[in-house]
Design a protein around this motif. Structure first.
Motif, mmCIF file in Angstrom:
data_model
loop_
_atom_site.group_PDB
_atom_site.id
_atom_site.type_symbol
_atom_site.label_atom_id
_atom_site.label_comp_id
_atom_site.label_asym_id
_atom_site.label_seq_id
_atom_site.Cartn_x
_atom_site.Cartn_y
_atom_site.Cartn_z
ATOM 1 N N ASP A 52 0.830 -1.196 0.000
ATOM 2 C CA ASP A 52 0.000 0.000 0.000
ATOM 3 C C ASP A 52 0.870 1.253 0.000
ATOM 4 O O ASP A 52 2.081 1.177 -0.158
ATOM 5 N N ALA A 53 0.254 2.409 0.202
ATOM 6 C CA ALA A 53 0.955 3.692 0.129
ATOM 7 C C ALA A 53 2.036 3.846 1.194
ATOM 8 O O ALA A 53 2.996 4.580 0.995
ATOM 9 N N VAL A 54 1.918 3.155 2.317
ATOM 10 C CA VAL A 54 2.900 3.290 3.389
ATOM 11 C C VAL A 54 3.809 2.071 3.527
ATOM 12 O O VAL A 54 4.615 1.995 4.443
ATOM 13 N N GLY A 55 3.681 1.105 2.609
ATOM 14 C CA GLY A 55 4.587 -0.035 2.591
ATOM 15 C C GLY A 55 4.067 -1.311 3.227
ATOM 16 O O GLY A 55 4.796 -2.294 3.302
ATOM 17 N N ASN A 56 2.826 -1.341 3.688
ATOM 18 C CA ASN A 56 2.258 -2.567 4.239
ATOM 19 C C ASN A 56 1.918 -3.521 3.108
ATOM 20 O O ASN A 56 1.412 -3.107 2.067
ATOM 21 N N VAL A 57 2.155 -4.805 3.309
ATOM 22 C CA VAL A 57 1.840 -5.814 2.304
ATOM 23 C C VAL A 57 0.340 -6.087 2.322
ATOM 24 O O VAL A 57 -0.247 -6.319 3.384
ATOM 25 N N LEU A 58 -0.290 -6.038 1.149
ATOM 26 C CA LEU A 58 -1.719 -6.282 1.027
ATOM 27 C C LEU A 58 -1.980 -7.716 0.598
ATOM 28 O O LEU A 58 -1.156 -8.321 -0.092
ATOM 29 N N SER A 59 -3.129 -8.250 0.980
ATOM 30 C CA SER A 59 -3.535 -9.583 0.536
ATOM 31 C C SER A 59 -5.041 -9.566 0.275
ATOM 32 O O SER A 59 -5.748 -8.636 0.666
ATOM 33 N N ASP A 60 -5.524 -10.609 -0.397
ATOM 34 C CA ASP A 60 -6.947 -10.701 -0.719
ATOM 35 C C ASP A 60 -7.781 -10.672 0.564
ATOM 36 O O ASP A 60 -7.429 -11.292 1.565
ATOM 37 N N GLY A 61 -8.892 -9.938 0.529
ATOM 38 C CA GLY A 61 -9.805 -9.869 1.662
ATOM 39 C C GLY A 61 -9.503 -8.778 2.657
ATOM 40 O O GLY A 61 -10.276 -8.574 3.597
ATOM 41 N N ASP A 62 -8.401 -8.063 2.498
ATOM 42 C CA ASP A 62 -8.058 -6.985 3.421
ATOM 43 C C ASP A 62 -9.047 -5.823 3.315
ATOM 44 O O ASP A 62 -9.736 -5.658 2.319
ATOM 45 N N THR A 63 -9.073 -5.004 4.355
ATOM 46 C CA THR A 63 -9.827 -3.757 4.355
ATOM 47 C C THR A 63 -8.816 -2.631 4.232
ATOM 48 O O THR A 63 -7.811 -2.610 4.935
ATOM 49 N N VAL A 64 -9.078 -1.708 3.304
ATOM 50 C CA VAL A 64 -8.166 -0.592 3.082
ATOM 51 C C VAL A 64 -8.925 0.717 3.200
ATOM 52 O O VAL A 64 -10.156 0.754 3.115
ATOM 53 N N VAL A 65 -8.174 1.804 3.397
ATOM 54 C CA VAL A 65 -8.733 3.147 3.486
ATOM 55 C C VAL A 65 -8.100 3.985 2.378
ATOM 56 O O VAL A 65 -6.880 3.949 2.195
ATOM 57 N N VAL A 66 -8.917 4.720 1.640
ATOM 58 C CA VAL A 66 -8.424 5.581 0.570
ATOM 59 C C VAL A 66 -7.683 6.753 1.205
ATOM 60 O O VAL A 66 -8.208 7.417 2.101
ATOM 61 N N THR A 67 -6.447 7.029 0.760
ATOM 62 C CA THR A 67 -5.631 8.064 1.383
ATOM 63 C C THR A 67 -5.826 9.439 0.766
ATOM 64 O O THR A 67 -5.626 10.443 1.447
ATOM 65 N N THR A 68 -6.165 9.509 -0.514
ATOM 66 C CA THR A 68 -6.392 10.797 -1.174
ATOM 67 C C THR A 68 -7.710 10.747 -1.930
ATOM 68 O O THR A 68 -8.157 9.670 -2.324
ATOM 69 N N SER A 69 -8.327 11.887 -2.123
ATOM 70 C CA SER A 69 -9.572 11.934 -2.884
ATOM 71 C C SER A 69 -9.304 11.502 -4.320
ATOM 72 O O SER A 69 -8.297 11.879 -4.917
ATOM 73 N N ILE A 70 -10.224 10.706 -4.853
ATOM 74 C CA ILE A 70 -10.069 10.170 -6.206
ATOM 75 C C ILE A 70 -11.238 10.647 -7.055
ATOM 76 O O ILE A 70 -12.396 10.467 -6.677
ATOM 77 N N LYS A 71 -10.932 11.259 -8.195
ATOM 78 C CA LYS A 71 -11.979 11.664 -9.121
ATOM 79 C C LYS A 71 -12.452 10.436 -9.878
ATOM 80 O O LYS A 71 -11.653 9.627 -10.333
#
Length: 119
Positions: A52-71
């Motif tokens: 992710d944006a801060v270097g954490n390893v992601l895997s299927d089924g994880d919950t993430v938070v959007v860090t910047t507004s996305i158009k």
């Protein structure tokens, strides 16, 4: 041919050819870098690590938070920073988007892992 090219990793066709820095299969249209074919089948499947944006390893089924507004194209408002996305699915990159998910209020979409952080 003196030095034969490796077969296609997708369809195992032996009719691969070089196109610039890539190897191409005319049978299925798959393109790959020669370094990818250097791994032998005995090595087992190569796992791609998505961070992710801060270097954490992601895997299927994880919950993430959007860090910047996305158009979002075709929507009057975008996805706001801080929006929680549950149950992500990691996919092979499509135009830089490597997360397939369902965003509340928007539906199914692809996200870039560089725009989210693990919750």
């Amino acid at each position: 041919m003196a030095d034969s090219l490796p077969p296609c990793p997708d369809c195992s066709s032996e009719h691969t050819y070089e196109m610039g820095a890539l190897l191409v299969c005319p049978m299925c249209g798959h393109e790959w870098a020669p370094q990818e074919s250097a791994a032998t089948p005995d090595d087992g499947p190569v796992q791609r690590v998505v961070k992710d944006a801060v270097g954490n390893v992601l895997s299927d089924g994880d919950t993430v938070v959007v860090t910047t507004s996305i158009k979002v194209k075709g929507s009057p408002q975008g996805i706001k920073a801080g929006t929680k996305v549950r149950g992500i699915r990691l996919i092979d990159p499509v135009n830089g988007h490597d997360i397939d998910c369902r965003v509340e209020g928007f539906g199914a979409m692809l996200l870039k892992s560089s725009l989210v952080k693990k919750a």
